[in-house]
Design an enzyme around this catalytic site. Structure first.
Site, mmCIF file in Angstrom:
data_model
loop_
_atom_site.group_PDB
_atom_site.id
_atom_site.type_symbol
_atom_site.label_atom_id
_atom_site.label_comp_id
_atom_site.label_asym_id
_atom_site.label_seq_id
_atom_site.Cartn_x
_atom_site.Cartn_y
_atom_site.Cartn_z
ATOM 1 N N LYS A 13 -57.896 80.467 -7.176
ATOM 2 C CA LYS A 13 -56.720 80.011 -7.932
ATOM 3 C C LYS A 13 -56.379 81.032 -9.012
ATOM 4 O O LYS A 13 -57.229 81.394 -9.824
ATOM 5 C CB LYS A 13 -57.002 78.645 -8.556
ATOM 6 C CG LYS A 13 -55.899 78.124 -9.476
ATOM 7 C CD LYS A 13 -56.330 76.831 -10.162
ATOM 8 C CE LYS A 13 -55.330 76.410 -11.229
ATOM 9 N NZ LYS A 13 -55.779 75.200 -11.965
ATOM 10 N N LYS A 58 -48.694 70.320 -21.521
ATOM 11 C CA LYS A 58 -49.966 69.952 -22.125
ATOM 12 C C LYS A 58 -49.817 69.792 -23.636
ATOM 13 O O LYS A 58 -48.889 70.347 -24.238
ATOM 14 C CB LYS A 58 -51.006 71.047 -21.860
ATOM 15 C CG LYS A 58 -51.396 71.248 -20.411
ATOM 16 C CD LYS A 58 -52.337 72.430 -20.280
ATOM 17 C CE LYS A 58 -52.721 72.669 -18.819
ATOM 18 N NZ LYS A 58 -53.652 71.641 -18.318
ATOM 19 N N ASP A 89 -48.476 69.356 -13.995
ATOM 20 C CA ASP A 89 -49.735 69.937 -14.476
ATOM 21 C C ASP A 89 -50.836 69.860 -13.418
ATOM 22 O O ASP A 89 -51.948 70.318 -13.646
ATOM 23 C CB ASP A 89 -50.184 69.232 -15.766
ATOM 24 C CG ASP A 89 -51.266 69.995 -16.505
ATOM 25 O OD1 ASP A 89 -51.366 71.231 -16.293
ATOM 26 O OD2 ASP A 89 -52.022 69.377 -17.274
ATOM 27 N N ASP A 97 -57.091 79.860 -16.602
ATOM 28 C CA ASP A 97 -56.833 79.097 -15.375
ATOM 29 C C ASP A 97 -56.780 79.987 -14.134
ATOM 30 O O ASP A 97 -56.478 79.506 -13.043
ATOM 31 C CB ASP A 97 -55.537 78.289 -15.517
ATOM 32 C CG ASP A 97 -55.587 76.975 -14.747
ATOM 33 O OD1 ASP A 97 -56.684 76.557 -14.354
ATOM 34 O OD2 ASP A 97 -54.511 76.370 -14.544
ATOM 35 N N ASP A 140 -51.292 78.332 -17.865
ATOM 36 C CA ASP A 140 -50.889 76.986 -17.450
ATOM 37 C C ASP A 140 -50.447 76.176 -18.663
ATOM 38 O O ASP A 140 -51.269 75.626 -19.392
ATOM 39 C CB ASP A 140 -52.049 76.281 -16.737
ATOM 40 C CG ASP A 140 -51.655 74.894 -16.259
ATOM 41 O OD1 ASP A 140 -50.437 74.630 -16.155
ATOM 42 O OD2 ASP A 140 -52.549 74.081 -15.998
ATOM 43 N N ARG A 200 -53.635 72.789 -7.141
ATOM 44 C CA ARG A 200 -53.777 72.340 -5.745
ATOM 45 C C ARG A 200 -52.541 72.723 -4.916
ATOM 46 O O ARG A 200 -52.635 72.878 -3.712
ATOM 47 C CB ARG A 200 -54.017 70.830 -5.718
ATOM 48 C CG ARG A 200 -52.889 70.009 -6.279
ATOM 49 C CD ARG A 200 -53.302 68.612 -6.716
ATOM 50 N NE ARG A 200 -54.140 68.661 -7.898
ATOM 51 C CZ ARG A 200 -54.647 67.574 -8.499
ATOM 52 N NH1 ARG A 200 -54.402 66.369 -7.989
ATOM 53 N NH2 ARG A 200 -55.381 67.688 -9.568
#
Length: 490
Positions: free
Chosen positions: A259, A271, A341, A282, A264, A345
């Site tokens: 990833k 966030k 967020d 991240d 992020d 995936r």
């Protein structure tokens, strides 16, 4: 830190500091010889309980000319019967911390002589190399006051030299791979962008004669990688898919997928501000893939590898994807966005489908700082491990035990997928907070088909909030040593 070799006897070696190992319940010949040379000082320290050899302890002594070494660094290894590779690595890291505190830049190490382990030289060296790491590239003040290690000289007897040189070379290569990963994670998000990761991959490929292909935005759109493209739509720097290939063996490759969210913000589902600066980390999964490839190639591992990195920034602006959107992934599966967020995936599902279709790998392993839920479940002591093949899961777990990069299996029962079912699409990208690490893994499983696959959630292990024996505060480079061990075992 440079590594050198000497065949000198420890008690005859002139050095600013000599590192030796000590046990709580037994004194080896080197310990006894040092005690004798220092007039029984080590015995008196044990008697007064000032230094007993307890695990995790160190003591730095000035020899006052009684030994050629100016200082002696005593490293506590605990009870001899409990000695392990991880304890030796930790002891080595503790020794380096003691040397750093005393600002001793060059030293000799006889730590491996205390350990009746076949890989003692390897593990002691790894612990010292990784313990010596620091990241200070952005500090501009008082440069002359900063401390850096210069040389570690490993003391090898003539019968150890041939095997010892190989062990030291291996330790140096693996250490370089880990430190590459640590550096990438440590840089700020305005430096490490998808473009920066792509250039880092190109440079890695150039110095190691690897095949490298970087898919740009237009190509990703043509390939139908709408999940990856969707995540990156709100950022000024477009997403990319990085593919590296190492041809070191025969047969189908192992695919490593990392990833690469270089920052992020959470996107539209933004966030909280407190702690958001840590979201530069991240992309730790992508850093682990690059570090593993660096090490695997230099070690000449007899395997074929494919490294795949989907990379993007997850930012909010007028073009950003939104809760309620439906994206059609590369596989054709439609995904309702319920939380922007939950972006990791999304980029991984396209990369996993691409990997299995393009390369037909023998196995796939993905690494991702995927969920805060995994940190809640396992803290910072282990990475979450999920997969569809028990042999693969067991192999990764063994590699974790060997390297000290521990993993812990979590189930992937179909019941965990109930919360990921959408009313208007095939899947949704986020469900209940309960079992969040597992439902995220279940989501990824939908894109791997029959390919043997394992998922490592490294959200809790990619960064240290406080220093550990051979992991200074900050980026850990987790995954590199684990994957190299896993690949070697194949």
């Amino acid at each position: 830190m440079r590594i050198e070799i000497s065949s000198a006897q420890p008690l005859e070696y002139a050095t600013p500091a000599l590192v030796i190992g000590c046990f709580e319940d037994e004194q080896d010949r080197l310990h006894q010889a040092c005690d004798s040379a220092l007039g029984g000082l080590l015995g008196r320290l044990a008697q007064s309980r000032e230094f007993t050899g307890k695990k995790g302890s160190t003591r730095l002594l000035h020899t006052l000319g009684r030994l050629p070494a100016e200082r002696l660094v005593l490293v506590g290894l605990g009870k001899k019967k409990d000695l392990s590779a991880e304890r030796l690595r930790q002891g080595a890291g503790n020794a380096v911390a003691a040397l750093r505190g005393a600002r001793v830049a060059s030293f000799g190490s006889a730590l491996h002589l205390a350990a009746p382990l076949y890989d003692a030289i390897d593990n002691a060296t790894i612990g010292m190399l990784l313990g010596s790491y620091s990241f200070e590239q952005y500090k501009t003040k008082e440069k002359e006051e900063r401390f850096g290690f210069d040389t570690m000289t490993v003391l090898l007897s003539p019968d150890q030299e041939a095997a010892g040189r190989q062990a030291l070379e291996r330790a140096q290569i693996i250490g370089d791979g880990v430190m590459l990963a640590r550096d990438l994670v440590s840089h700020p998000g305005n430096v490490v962008t998808p473009a920066y990761l792509a250039q880092a991959a190109r440079e890695l490929a150039e110095r190691n004669a690897l095949d490298c292909r970087v898919y740009e935005l237009g190509e990703l759109e043509q390939m139908g990688m709408n999940a990856l493209v969707g995540v990156g739509k709100g950022a000024a720097i477009p997403p990319r898919l990085i593919v590296l290939q190492y041809h070191g063996g025969k047969g189908r490759p192992v695919a490593l997928i990392g990833k690469g969210i270089t920052f992020d913000s959470g996107g539209i589902s933004i966030k909280p501000g407190a702690g958001m600066e840590a979201m530069k980390t991240d992309m730790a999964g992508s850093a682990a893939v690059l570090g593993t490839l660096e090490a695997a190639v230099r070690l000449k591992l007899p395997v074929n590898l494919v490294g795949i990195i989907p990379t993007a920034e997850n930012m909010p602006d007028g073009n950003a994807f939104k809760p309620g959107d439906v994206l059609t992934s590369c596989s054709g599966t439609t995904i309702e966005i319920t939380n922007t967020d939950a972006e990791g995936r999304l980029i991984l599902c396209d990369a996993l489908h691409f990997a299995r279709k393009q390369f037909k790998p023998a196995a796939m392993v993905d690494l991702a700082t995927l969920t805060g839920a995994c940190v809640v479940a396992l803290g910072h002591e282990a990475s979450g491990l999920m997969g569809n093949d028990q042999r693969l899961v067991d192999a990764l777990r063994r590699a974790g035990e060997e390297t000290g990069e521990r993993v812990w299996p979590l189930p992937l029962w179909d019941e965990y997928g109930e919360v990921m079912k959408s009313d208007i699409a095939d899947l949704k990208n986020a469900g209940s907070r309960d079992g969040g690490a597992i439902s995220a893994g279940w989501f990824l499983k939908q894109f791997v088909g029959e390919t043997r696959w394992a998922h490592l959630d490294i959200a809790g292990t990619a960064w240290n909030d406080k220093a550990r024996p051979y992991g200074p505060k900050g980026a850990t480079g987790v995954g590199v040593r684990l994957l190299v061990e896993f690949l070697q075992a194949r």
